[in-house]
Design a protein around this motif. Sequence first.
Motif, PDB file in Angstrom:
ATOM      1  N   ILE A 231     -31.117  90.238  40.865  1.00 44.91           N
ATOM      2  CA  ILE A 231     -30.947  91.642  41.281  1.00 44.91           C
ATOM      3  C   ILE A 231     -29.508  91.782  41.773  1.00 44.91           C
ATOM      4  CG2 ILE A 231     -31.691  93.486  42.846  1.00 44.91           C
ATOM      5  CD1 ILE A 231     -34.417  92.123  43.030  1.00 44.91           C
ATOM      6  N   PRO A 232     -28.652  92.499  41.040  1.00 43.96           N
ATOM      7  CA  PRO A 232     -27.236  92.585  41.441  1.00 43.96           C
ATOM      8  C   PRO A 232     -27.086  93.244  42.814  1.00 43.96           C
ATOM      9  CG  PRO A 232     -27.642  93.750  39.352  1.00 43.96           C
ATOM     10  CD  PRO A 232     -28.966  93.291  39.865  1.00 43.96           C
ATOM     11  N   ALA A 233     -26.133  92.735  43.616  1.00 49.35           N
ATOM     12  CA  ALA A 233     -25.896  93.276  44.961  1.00 49.35           C
ATOM     13  C   ALA A 233     -25.558  94.763  44.910  1.00 49.35           C
ATOM     14  CB  ALA A 233     -24.776  92.503  45.649  1.00 49.35           C
ATOM     15  N   GLU A 234     -24.870  95.191  43.819  1.00 47.10           N
ATOM     16  CA  GLU A 234     -24.490  96.617  43.738  1.00 47.10           C
ATOM     17  C   GLU A 234     -25.690  97.524  43.437  1.00 47.10           C
ATOM     18  OE1 GLU A 234     -23.198  94.714  39.754  1.00 47.10           O
ATOM     19  OE2 GLU A 234     -23.225  94.194  41.884  1.00 47.10           O
ATOM     20  N   ASN A 235     -26.860  96.924  43.171  1.00 47.02           N
ATOM     21  CA  ASN A 235     -28.082  97.707  42.935  1.00 47.02           C
ATOM     22  C   ASN A 235     -28.942  97.816  44.188  1.00 47.02           C
ATOM     23  OD1 ASN A 235     -27.239  97.956  40.324  1.00 47.02           O
ATOM     24  ND2 ASN A 235     -29.111  97.194  39.378  1.00 47.02           N
ATOM     25  N   ILE A 236     -28.401  97.390  45.335  1.00 44.71           N
ATOM     26  CA  ILE A 236     -29.133  97.516  46.606  1.00 44.71           C
ATOM     27  C   ILE A 236     -28.441  98.601  47.431  1.00 44.71           C
ATOM     28  CG2 ILE A 236     -29.928  96.339  48.696  1.00 44.71           C
ATOM     29  CD1 ILE A 236     -29.721  93.684  47.086  1.00 44.71           C
ATOM     30  N   PHE A 237     -29.184  99.667  47.742  1.00 44.57           N
ATOM     31  CA  PHE A 237     -28.628 100.816  48.467  1.00 44.57           C
ATOM     32  C   PHE A 237     -29.317 100.987  49.816  1.00 44.57           C
ATOM     33  CE2 PHE A 237     -27.593 101.629  44.082  1.00 44.57           C
ATOM     34  CZ  PHE A 237     -26.310 102.167  44.140  1.00 44.57           C
ATOM     35  N   THR A 238     -28.534 101.354  50.841  1.00 45.51           N
ATOM     36  CA  THR A 238     -29.105 101.558  52.180  1.00 45.51           C
ATOM     37  C   THR A 238     -29.043 103.044  52.567  1.00 45.51           C
ATOM     38  OG1 THR A 238     -26.972 101.151  53.234  1.00 45.51           O
ATOM     39  CG2 THR A 238     -28.433  99.254  52.975  1.00 45.51           C
ATOM     40  N   PHE A 239     -30.132 103.543  53.174  1.00 45.27           N
ATOM     41  CA  PHE A 239     -30.160 104.942  53.622  1.00 45.27           C
ATOM     42  C   PHE A 239     -29.224 105.138  54.824  1.00 45.27           C
ATOM     43  CE2 PHE A 239     -34.778 105.076  51.917  1.00 45.27           C
ATOM     44  CZ  PHE A 239     -34.326 105.337  50.632  1.00 45.27           C
TER      45      PHE A 239
ATOM     46  N   PRO B 261     -23.965 102.536  50.392  1.00 41.64           N
ATOM     47  CA  PRO B 261     -24.781 103.591  51.003  1.00 41.64           C
ATOM     48  C   PRO B 261     -25.446 104.467  49.938  1.00 41.64           C
ATOM     49  CG  PRO B 261     -22.472 104.177  51.120  1.00 41.64           C
ATOM     50  CD  PRO B 261     -22.528 102.794  50.512  1.00 41.64           C
ATOM     51  N   PHE B 262     -26.570 105.061  50.314  1.00 45.27           N
ATOM     52  CA  PHE B 262     -27.328 105.977  49.458  1.00 45.27           C
ATOM     53  C   PHE B 262     -26.414 107.111  48.965  1.00 45.27           C
ATOM     54  CE2 PHE B 262     -30.571 109.553  49.266  1.00 45.27           C
ATOM     55  CZ  PHE B 262     -31.294 109.050  48.191  1.00 45.27           C
ATOM     56  N   SER B 263     -25.493 107.543  49.842  1.00 46.33           N
ATOM     57  CA  SER B 263     -24.581 108.648  49.482  1.00 46.33           C
ATOM     58  C   SER B 263     -23.733 108.282  48.257  1.00 46.33           C
ATOM     59  CB  SER B 263     -23.669 109.002  50.660  1.00 46.33           C
ATOM     60  OG  SER B 263     -22.967 107.847  51.095  1.00 46.33           O
ATOM     61  N   GLU B 264     -23.476 106.981  48.098  1.00 44.73           N
ATOM     62  CA  GLU B 264     -22.670 106.537  46.939  1.00 44.73           C
ATOM     63  C   GLU B 264     -23.467 106.703  45.639  1.00 44.73           C
ATOM     64  OE1 GLU B 264     -20.528 102.413  45.776  1.00 44.73           O
ATOM     65  OE2 GLU B 264     -20.244 103.038  47.861  1.00 44.73           O
ATOM     66  N   LEU B 265     -24.774 106.469  45.705  1.00 44.18           N
ATOM     67  CA  LEU B 265     -25.621 106.674  44.520  1.00 44.18           C
ATOM     68  C   LEU B 265     -25.659 108.170  44.174  1.00 44.18           C
ATOM     69  CD1 LEU B 265     -27.685 105.266  42.514  1.00 44.18           C
ATOM     70  CD2 LEU B 265     -29.444 106.224  43.994  1.00 44.18           C
ATOM     71  N   LEU B 266     -25.760 109.022  45.206  1.00 41.06           N
ATOM     72  CA  LEU B 266     -25.767 110.472  44.961  1.00 41.06           C
ATOM     73  C   LEU B 266     -24.433 110.913  44.345  1.00 41.06           C
ATOM     74  CD1 LEU B 266     -27.483 111.875  48.221  1.00 41.06           C
ATOM     75  CD2 LEU B 266     -28.550 111.181  46.084  1.00 41.06           C
ATOM     76  N   ALA B 267     -23.328 110.313  44.823  1.00 37.97           N
ATOM     77  CA  ALA B 267     -22.006 110.639  44.265  1.00 37.97           C
ATOM     78  C   ALA B 267     -21.920 110.216  42.795  1.00 37.97           C
ATOM     79  CB  ALA B 267     -20.918 109.952  45.085  1.00 37.97           C
ATOM     80  N   LEU B 268     -22.488 109.051  42.473  1.00 39.48           N
ATOM     81  CA  LEU B 268     -22.547 108.603  41.069  1.00 39.48           C
ATOM     82  C   LEU B 268     -23.279 109.652  40.233  1.00 39.48           C
ATOM     83  CD1 LEU B 268     -23.600 104.798  40.944  1.00 39.48           C
ATOM     84  CD2 LEU B 268     -21.509 105.804  40.026  1.00 39.48           C
ATOM     85  N   GLY B 269     -24.386 110.150  40.803  1.00 38.74           N
ATOM     86  CA  GLY B 269     -25.204 111.140  40.094  1.00 38.74           C
ATOM     87  C   GLY B 269     -24.471 112.444  39.837  1.00 38.74           C
ATOM     88  N   GLN B 270     -23.536 112.770  40.739  1.00 38.89           N
ATOM     89  CA  GLN B 270     -22.821 114.045  40.582  1.00 38.89           C
ATOM     90  C   GLN B 270     -21.924 114.062  39.346  1.00 38.89           C
ATOM     91  OE1 GLN B 270     -21.494 114.460  44.650  1.00 38.89           O
ATOM     92  NE2 GLN B 270     -22.726 116.308  44.871  1.00 38.89           N
ATOM     93  N   ALA B 271     -21.609 112.875  38.863  1.00 43.06           N
ATOM     94  CA  ALA B 271     -20.797 112.803  37.636  1.00 43.06           C
ATOM     95  C   ALA B 271     -21.652 113.064  36.388  1.00 43.06           C
ATOM     96  CB  ALA B 271     -20.147 111.416  37.535  1.00 43.06           C
TER      97      ALA B 271
END
Length: 600
Positions: free
Chosen positions: A130-138, A146-156
């Motif tokens: 499980i890659p470390a970059e696939n673990i997100f914290t709320f 952080p979870f916000s980084e996943l949301l930022a990825l989604g905005q693209a």
Amino acid sequence: MDARRSFDILAHQLEKFPKPDALAGKPHGGTYAPLSSQQVQDQANLVSLGLLKLGLQRGDKVAIISLNRPEWLLADFGIAQIGATSVPMYPSITVEDYKYIFTDAGVRAVFVSDKHLFDKVKEATADLDIPAENIFTFDKVAGARPFSELLALGQAGNPADLEPLKAAVQPDDLLTLIYTSGTTGQPKGVMLSHDNILSNCRNSSTAVPVGKDDKALSFLPLCHIFERMVTYLYMLHGVSIYYAESMETIADNLREVQPSIFTTVPRLLEKVYDRIVARGHEQTGIKHKLFFWALDLGLKYDTQKDQGFFYNTELALANKLIFNKWREALGGKLRCIVSGGGALQPRLARVFWAAGIRVMEGYGLTETSPVIAVNGYEKQDNMIGAVGPLIENMEVKIAPDGEILTRSSSVMKGYYNRPDLTAEAIDQDGWFHTGDIGEFVNGKFLKITDRKKEMFKTSGGKYIAPQVIENKMKEDPLIEQLMVVGADRKFPAALIVPAFDELKKWASQNGVAAKSNAELVKDEKVVKLYHDLVKKYNQGFAQWEQVKKEALLPEHWTVESGEMTPTMKVKRKVITENNQQLIDELYERAEREPHERQAH
């Protein structure tokens, strides 16, 4: 109700009950921060698009490990919209359990809430793929994404790209893998489809006594199917969901949120009741008398019986003088409590009903998504001591040995990677074998009498149903936890964990110097007190069912000690092994006693 896949709930709520506070969490030390129905949909879309950017796709498994908060639901819906499968887990389980579940499920990404859980997950994934970059914290955690980084990825990404993926998800597709800890052995992955849970929502819908103007307080773990399914049901009915900050802050959060409803397990209701009674004991004079007069009235309450003008008049007065304060302590607007996950002591249901707070006890299993039966909000549909009428479209039959069998669209797809266990649980005709023993009362109400696997035989060949004895004895305010033992022995015995707060009060009133728990359980007066309590409760049981010996334990059984499951059920095997010497001594002492009496 037209939702057929979990994420259809978002569109349903937006269309029928658009809310400014669909979900509301409370950041540490802050105030409640609401998310509107539109924000929930938009952010779930960002989660979906962010996961796609990471390379996740249909059928992949994503773990969620967190206490209840809005992000839990955003992750849940976001995972489902791309056809992936959520694997929710208890924050309280061990690193070894995480490692086992990650491996068994083939988890590819993980959501965790805070630093403590991030550290546990890092340790569990050290040797896994499980890659470390696939673990997100709320929460924001140093060294974690952080979870916000996943949301930022989604905005693209483009939300329109999600539509074909959502359209491809079928009601029978796997929505979630829920690992049940069980009381023995390795956790089993229960496979639940979208339709398993949503059919349970549809069939339970008529029992829901709340709607678009109501709020719910949520604190039972969302990783448990009970709270998850009820959450979907709340959203479908337009109920706003507020999350408690923690188990310790529930009393404060009830006053802040003023909910109409919450779900609970019996253990929590017992604690609320014990606290109220402890306050009653602190009263003096007329206040003390009035409190216990009201409590005695409450303990006689019966939903199935009108007790006449005199009782009803007294109860109305008790509600004005005493019970109104109970309702205020629970927020002032609470109409009902839904209880599940274990047997509720009838006295609790009686007292809360008497106080104008309707308790709806229900029954089900993870494998049945979960509800099989639930007591109604109206008196005629609620029988104290039973788990209620069956929900709509639910088949139940009682097998010749008393086991409850059920068949419906809510029964799981099976156990993940375990066709052998699936075949044991679901027979060729589609009947799921619950492992619970039960009966129908008055032709309408299902009543659970015991767990099939927990029943045991004494050496005299008599069957003992331990739960019935345990639930009765635990009604005593001096008993916190109790487990009956005695398989293949001459008679049943009991391990008892006292309610130490109550015991210390008793000790100070009865000339027993305040001591440590370990000293208290050895004190002669205390030992006699519990022996007499057991004798008192034995009178309600047949001769062979009566507990002949008991031992007092100084420490509570907990999830952390490995002696309770995360849903607060006793792990009988573990407790027996941990106390084997003590149990052996109980029976050896019983063998010696007749000879010792003869010698005298």
